[in-house]
Design an enzyme around this catalytic site. Structure first.
Site, mmCIF file in Angstrom:
data_model
loop_
_atom_site.group_PDB
_atom_site.id
_atom_site.type_symbol
_atom_site.label_atom_id
_atom_site.label_comp_id
_atom_site.label_asym_id
_atom_site.label_seq_id
_atom_site.Cartn_x
_atom_site.Cartn_y
_atom_site.Cartn_z
ATOM 1 N N ASP A 1 0.839 -1.491 0.026
ATOM 2 C CA ASP A 1 0.074 -0.036 -0.080
ATOM 3 C C ASP A 1 1.007 1.145 -0.034
ATOM 4 O O ASP A 1 1.878 1.152 0.139
ATOM 5 C CB ASP A 1 -0.971 -0.133 1.118
ATOM 6 C CG ASP A 1 -0.344 -0.478 2.729
ATOM 7 O OD1 ASP A 1 0.909 -0.516 2.621
ATOM 8 O OD2 ASP A 1 -1.149 -0.800 3.403
ATOM 9 N N HIS B 1 -7.596 -4.740 10.376
ATOM 10 C CA HIS B 1 -7.230 -4.346 8.726
ATOM 11 C C HIS B 1 -5.912 -5.137 8.355
ATOM 12 O O HIS B 1 -4.836 -5.280 9.389
ATOM 13 C CB HIS B 1 -7.300 -2.939 8.490
ATOM 14 C CG HIS B 1 -6.089 -2.095 8.995
ATOM 15 N ND1 HIS B 1 -6.161 -0.735 9.603
ATOM 16 C CD2 HIS B 1 -4.580 -2.458 8.950
ATOM 17 C CE1 HIS B 1 -4.878 -0.494 9.557
ATOM 18 N NE2 HIS B 1 -4.000 -1.370 9.502
ATOM 19 N N GLU C 1 -9.889 -1.907 5.291
ATOM 20 C CA GLU C 1 -10.542 -1.536 6.533
ATOM 21 C C GLU C 1 -11.870 -2.573 6.924
ATOM 22 O O GLU C 1 -12.250 -2.924 5.738
ATOM 23 C CB GLU C 1 -10.924 -0.092 6.573
ATOM 24 C CG GLU C 1 -9.872 0.900 6.415
ATOM 25 C CD GLU C 1 -8.890 1.240 7.701
ATOM 26 O OE1 GLU C 1 -9.125 0.228 8.553
ATOM 27 O OE2 GLU C 1 -8.022 2.090 7.831
HETATM 28 C C1 F6R Z 1 1.282 -1.623 5.926
HETATM 29 C C2 F6R Z 1 -0.043 -1.989 6.315
HETATM 30 C C3 F6R Z 1 -0.706 -1.998 7.457
HETATM 31 C C4 F6R Z 1 -0.063 -2.209 8.874
HETATM 32 C C5 F6R Z 1 -0.799 -2.394 9.990
HETATM 33 C C6 F6R Z 1 -0.354 -2.561 11.414
HETATM 34 O O1 F6R Z 1 1.911 -1.728 4.903
HETATM 35 O O2 F6R Z 1 -0.556 -2.332 5.295
HETATM 36 O O3 F6R Z 1 -1.683 -3.034 7.576
HETATM 37 O O4 F6R Z 1 0.766 -3.470 8.780
HETATM 38 O O5 F6R Z 1 -1.473 -0.896 9.959
HETATM 39 O O6 F6R Z 1 0.748 -1.455 11.478
HETATM 40 P P1 F6R Z 1 1.889 -1.377 12.568
HETATM 41 O O7 F6R Z 1 2.861 -2.624 12.201
HETATM 42 O O8 F6R Z 1 2.512 0.076 12.478
HETATM 43 O O9 F6R Z 1 1.244 -1.937 13.761
#
Ligand code: F6R
Length: 245
Positions: free
Chosen positions: A67, A138, A143
């Protein structure tokens, strides 16, 4: 599904790096699906160390990222392209042209989604997709409520995601409201999926995703239906799931 529970974040990072290492060693021209966020930072650090020790070669590897925020330039320090360069790509011998991140600055976002789907199709299938998970379940930026059949698409970020990501920006107003993300259909097309989780604030989502119903309200719950998922998490993130199983 294979589950590994590690003592802490560092052990989780080493275990996730072991799985990625095995993929790169066994298939030097593998396609890796990559994630950003705080969870994989230690994993990338570990992989960089192994590369510097001469144990890994990324010369034939291709990567596709999950993403990117809409509106951020690649050199913006919160863009996911910038994250990948500064946490991983700049320190290994992957070829720049083999690294793919959606272009959040495209003027025609729909066309960019189509282009990205085509990039994945040409490179793919993804051999190993690394995922983190949001506190709301997510994956990528799919979402709660997004439908499962989508490929790369534009999403409006959930208020809880904007709030969670505000820590990386000078003020919550600066957090982009939209992103381009691989859809669940794209993610589920990967041959193998590695979901990494860390910290108490993920415990409920881990529990709901793997013990509850498969529902778009918990996007990661779709992983119950994938034939080859590896879940790696530290005790803090895994304790509710472990209690139940
Ligand atoms: C990032 C992504 C998101 C994160 C998720 C967890 O490329 O696709 O789904 O993996 O928001 O984020 P962290 O690791 O910062 O808790």
């Amino acid at each position: 599904m294979r589950i590994y529970v590690t003592q802490d974040y560092n052990a989780m990072s080493r275990k996730a790096a072991d799985i990625l290492t095995a993929q790169v060693v066994l298939k030097p021209d593998a396609v890796l699906g990559l994630a950003t966020g705080s969870t994989p930072v230690g994993t990338y650090k570990e992989l960089v160390a192994r590369y510097q020790d001469g144990d890994l070669d990324f010369a034939q590897i291709q990567s596709v990222n999950l993403d990117e925020y809409v509106g951020l330039a690649p050199y913006h320090d919160q863009s996911y392209r910038y994250f990948m360069q500064t946490n991983f790509f700049d320190f290994i011998n992957i070829h720049a042209e083999n690294t793919h991140v959606p272009n959040g600055q495209a003027t025609d976002l729909r066309a960019e989604c189509q282009r990205y789907n085509e990039v994945i199709r040409q490179a793919g299938p993804v051999d190993l997709q690394l995922l983190g998970m949001g506190r709301n379940g997510h994956i990528g930026f799919n979402e709660p409520g997004d439908c499962f059949q989508l490929e790369t698409h534009v999403v409006d970020l959930a208020p809880s995601t904007i709030e969670a990501n505000a820590r990386f920006f000078a003020s919550p107003d600066e957090v982009p409201r939209q992103a381009l993300t691989m859809g669940i259909k794209t993610i589920m097309s990967a041959r193998r999926i590695l979901l990494a989780v860390s910290g108490e604030d993920k415990a409920q989502a881990v529990h709901d995703a793997f013990t509850g119903p498969v529902t778009p309200q918990v996007p990661a719950s779709i992983l119950q239906l994938h034939p080859d998922v590896i879940l790696v998490g530290d005790e803090a993130a895994m304790h509710l799931l472990v209690q139940e199983t």
